[in-house]
Design an enzyme around this catalytic site. Structure first.
Site, mmCIF file in Angstrom:
data_model
loop_
_atom_site.group_PDB
_atom_site.id
_atom_site.type_symbol
_atom_site.label_atom_id
_atom_site.label_comp_id
_atom_site.label_asym_id
_atom_site.label_seq_id
_atom_site.Cartn_x
_atom_site.Cartn_y
_atom_site.Cartn_z
ATOM 1 N N HIS A 53 2.416 8.638 -12.225
ATOM 2 C CA HIS A 53 2.090 8.186 -10.866
ATOM 3 C C HIS A 53 2.550 6.744 -10.659
ATOM 4 O O HIS A 53 1.958 5.802 -11.186
ATOM 5 C CB HIS A 53 0.581 8.275 -10.629
ATOM 6 C CG HIS A 53 0.183 8.023 -9.210
ATOM 7 N ND1 HIS A 53 -0.306 9.004 -8.383
ATOM 8 C CD2 HIS A 53 0.196 6.892 -8.454
ATOM 9 C CE1 HIS A 53 -0.578 8.493 -7.191
ATOM 10 N NE2 HIS A 53 -0.279 7.205 -7.215
ATOM 11 N N HIS A 55 4.893 4.233 -7.505
ATOM 12 C CA HIS A 55 5.580 4.160 -6.213
ATOM 13 C C HIS A 55 6.826 3.285 -6.393
ATOM 14 O O HIS A 55 6.800 2.077 -6.146
ATOM 15 C CB HIS A 55 4.654 3.563 -5.148
ATOM 16 C CG HIS A 55 3.474 4.427 -4.837
ATOM 17 N ND1 HIS A 55 3.424 5.249 -3.738
ATOM 18 C CD2 HIS A 55 2.307 4.612 -5.513
ATOM 19 C CE1 HIS A 55 2.268 5.895 -3.729
ATOM 20 N NE2 HIS A 55 1.569 5.529 -4.808
ATOM 21 N N GLN A 148 2.454 8.143 3.620
ATOM 22 C CA GLN A 148 1.590 6.958 3.549
ATOM 23 C C GLN A 148 0.577 6.906 4.696
ATOM 24 O O GLN A 148 -0.583 6.533 4.500
ATOM 25 C CB GLN A 148 2.455 5.694 3.580
ATOM 26 C CG GLN A 148 1.688 4.379 3.655
ATOM 27 C CD GLN A 148 1.015 4.013 2.348
ATOM 28 O OE1 GLN A 148 1.666 3.642 1.386
ATOM 29 N NE2 GLN A 148 -0.299 4.130 2.309
ATOM 30 N N HIS A 182 -2.370 12.223 -3.078
ATOM 31 C CA HIS A 182 -3.286 11.080 -3.069
ATOM 32 C C HIS A 182 -4.576 11.560 -2.413
ATOM 33 O O HIS A 182 -4.584 11.879 -1.222
ATOM 34 C CB HIS A 182 -2.712 9.935 -2.245
ATOM 35 C CG HIS A 182 -1.679 9.127 -2.950
ATOM 36 N ND1 HIS A 182 -0.491 9.664 -3.377
ATOM 37 C CD2 HIS A 182 -1.660 7.813 -3.300
ATOM 38 C CE1 HIS A 182 0.226 8.713 -3.949
ATOM 39 N NE2 HIS A 182 -0.462 7.589 -3.930
ATOM 40 N N GLU A 185 -8.988 8.402 -2.271
ATOM 41 C CA GLU A 185 -8.850 7.036 -2.807
ATOM 42 C C GLU A 185 -9.669 6.096 -1.914
ATOM 43 O O GLU A 185 -9.139 5.313 -1.128
ATOM 44 C CB GLU A 185 -7.389 6.598 -2.850
ATOM 45 C CG GLU A 185 -7.205 5.282 -3.589
ATOM 46 C CD GLU A 185 -5.784 4.758 -3.544
ATOM 47 O OE1 GLU A 185 -5.538 3.708 -4.153
ATOM 48 O OE2 GLU A 185 -4.930 5.389 -2.895
ATOM 49 N N ASP A 281 0.825 3.270 -11.081
ATOM 50 C CA ASP A 281 0.697 3.193 -9.631
ATOM 51 C C ASP A 281 1.653 2.180 -9.005
ATOM 52 O O ASP A 281 2.548 2.546 -8.268
ATOM 53 C CB ASP A 281 -0.745 2.889 -9.227
ATOM 54 C CG ASP A 281 -1.058 3.310 -7.797
ATOM 55 O OD1 ASP A 281 -0.207 3.969 -7.169
ATOM 56 O OD2 ASP A 281 -2.149 3.002 -7.304
ATOM 57 N N TRP A 287 0.166 -4.020 -2.937
ATOM 58 C CA TRP A 287 -1.164 -3.592 -3.375
ATOM 59 C C TRP A 287 -1.545 -4.163 -4.728
ATOM 60 O O TRP A 287 -2.720 -4.349 -5.012
ATOM 61 C CB TRP A 287 -1.222 -2.070 -3.436
ATOM 62 C CG TRP A 287 -1.031 -1.441 -2.103
ATOM 63 C CD1 TRP A 287 -1.978 -1.228 -1.141
ATOM 64 C CD2 TRP A 287 0.207 -0.962 -1.557
ATOM 65 N NE1 TRP A 287 -1.414 -0.646 -0.038
ATOM 66 C CE2 TRP A 287 -0.077 -0.461 -0.258
ATOM 67 C CE3 TRP A 287 1.521 -0.888 -2.025
ATOM 68 C CZ2 TRP A 287 0.907 0.088 0.561
ATOM 69 C CZ3 TRP A 287 2.491 -0.344 -1.208
ATOM 70 C CH2 TRP A 287 2.186 0.137 0.065
#
Length: 403
Positions: A53, A55, A148, A182, A185, A281, A287
């Site tokens: 996982h 991005h 997203q 996802h 979360e 992640d 983030w």
């Protein structure tokens, strides 16, 4: 004749060293002769690390166009929406090439990346599809369509969120593809879309092909509901991914004290026999401003964050960045047995505990039996009693008793 014979390899869970033979890119039965031999000196050897996982389209964008001052999930989403305006195919490819090299140096050879598909021009998707062709067999790259702006727990109503989950499952079932969503979360204990995932997995017979990522709301569920849910996740044969780096910093933002840790119920899931993996992640994005693409760093954080410091639990952490995500990604010929691909990772440490404790460098990385990365040993000294001495961070071997 073997192509390569590795001496002094210490396999997970074992105390003695052994030899590993490699022939035609596969792990092979030992033979008397080899074209090349290497001594690993007791280094821990695992199969290649697996990143389930990440991005990649957002990596290395920290501070662009501005820094996340609150460190929150929502400000990160707002900043990414601004950064997307200047996204180009070459911009994405250039950043991802850098991080893929970081990952390979860290022993990662299999990567599942979520890619934002909200851009109508799909620039990030096109970039990563092209890059997957470019890298060939140097690394294995799986891509997941990631909306997203439309993940279930951000929909306007619960009903819309359920519809989005069912839409994704229907599409994947029709195309014979895997699902990775996802899900939940959030710290909101009313966010319960993972139960819909479990129900759809069972209904459509998709066991083993479905992954739920994050599910941090599970940390806040009441125990009676969590017990029933976890048993249904096991029944569905689903995979779970926890992302300790991001969620350690993003969750619990609405809490006073005590502040929730905000990760999924890792121990309970593992105890129930559910396959749980560790993901990185983010790498230096809106983030999460830190990181360098090393799953071992994520495992180190979870040892603390998930209270997984027991001796057996430390060994489990290594499974969560190797065998467990390999199962989630559906990898074939993965492992350490004869016939498996010789995709190996040798750590500058003799055991799982030492590898995690030191976040040990990857001494050697093999892809199909060929060396694709190596790290030279570091040399650290201190001045003690006015003398320079070499420091070894491994536990000294016990001295023999004097009789």
């Amino acid at each position: 004749m073997l192509d390569l014979l590795l001496h002094g390899a210490r396999l997970p869970g074992e105390t003695e060293t052994r030899e590993i033979g490699i022939k035609d890119g596969l792990i092979a039965e030992l033979e008397p002769e080899a074209r090349q031999t290497m001594d690993l000196g007791g280094a821990l050897v695992t199969p290649a690390l697996v990143e389930p996982h990440i991005h990649l389209d957002a990596v290395l964008t920290v501070g662009e166009p501005r820094h996340n001052q609150t460190g929150s999930l929502f400000e990160g989403i707002a900043i990414w929406a601004e950064r997307v305006q200047s996204l180009t195919v070459e911009d994405v490819k250039q950043r991802v090439r850098t991080v893929l090299r970081w990952q390979l140096a860290n022993g990662v050879q299999f990567v599942r990346s979520h890619v934002d598909v909200c851009d109508p021009e799909l620039k990030a998707v096109r970039a990563l599809v092209e890059l997957r062709q470019e890298i060939g067999d140097q690394m294995t790259l799986q891509l997941v369509a990631f909306p997203q702006q439309g993940i279930p727990h951000f929909e306007l109503t619960r009903e819309y969120g359920v519809d989005s989950v069912k839409f994704a499952f229907a599409l994947a079932s029709n195309k014979g593809l895997r699902v990775d969503i996802h899900c939940d979360e959030t710290d909101d204990d009313h966010s319960r879309f993972v139960e819909t995932m479990a129900a759809e997995t069972i209904r459509l017979g998709m066991g083993g092909r479905v992954t739920a990522s994050h599910t941090t709301a599970m940390h806040s569920y009441n125990n009676a509901y969590a017990y029933r849910l976890i048993n249904n996740l096991k029944r569905a044969n689903m995979h779970m991914v926890t992302n300790p780096l991001d969620n350690a910093t993003l969750q619990g933002r609405f809490d006073g004290y005590p502040i929730r840790r905000g990760h999924t119920r890792v121990k309970e899931l593992l105890a129930a026999g559910v396959n749980v993996c560790i993901g990185h992640d983010s790498v230096m994005d809106p983030w999460y401003p830190l990181g360098y693409g090393d799953p071992l760093q994520s495992a180190f954080v979870l040892a603390h964050y998930g209270q997984m410091s027991g001796h057996g639990e430390l060994r489990t952490l290594m499974d969560m960045i190797t065998w467990n995500p390999a199962s989630a990604l559906g990898l074939e010929k993965y492992g350490l047995l004869p016939g498996c691909r010789a995709d190996l990772c040798a750590f500058a440490a003799p055991s799982e505990m030492d590898a995690i404790r030191l976040i040990a460098p990857r001494k050697l990385v093999l892809r199909g039996g060929k060396i694709v990365a190596r790290t030279e040993p570091e040399r650290t000294t201190v001045v003690w009693d006015e003398r320079e001495e070499l420091v070894d961070f491994l536990k000294p071997a016990p001295k023999p008793a004097v009789v």
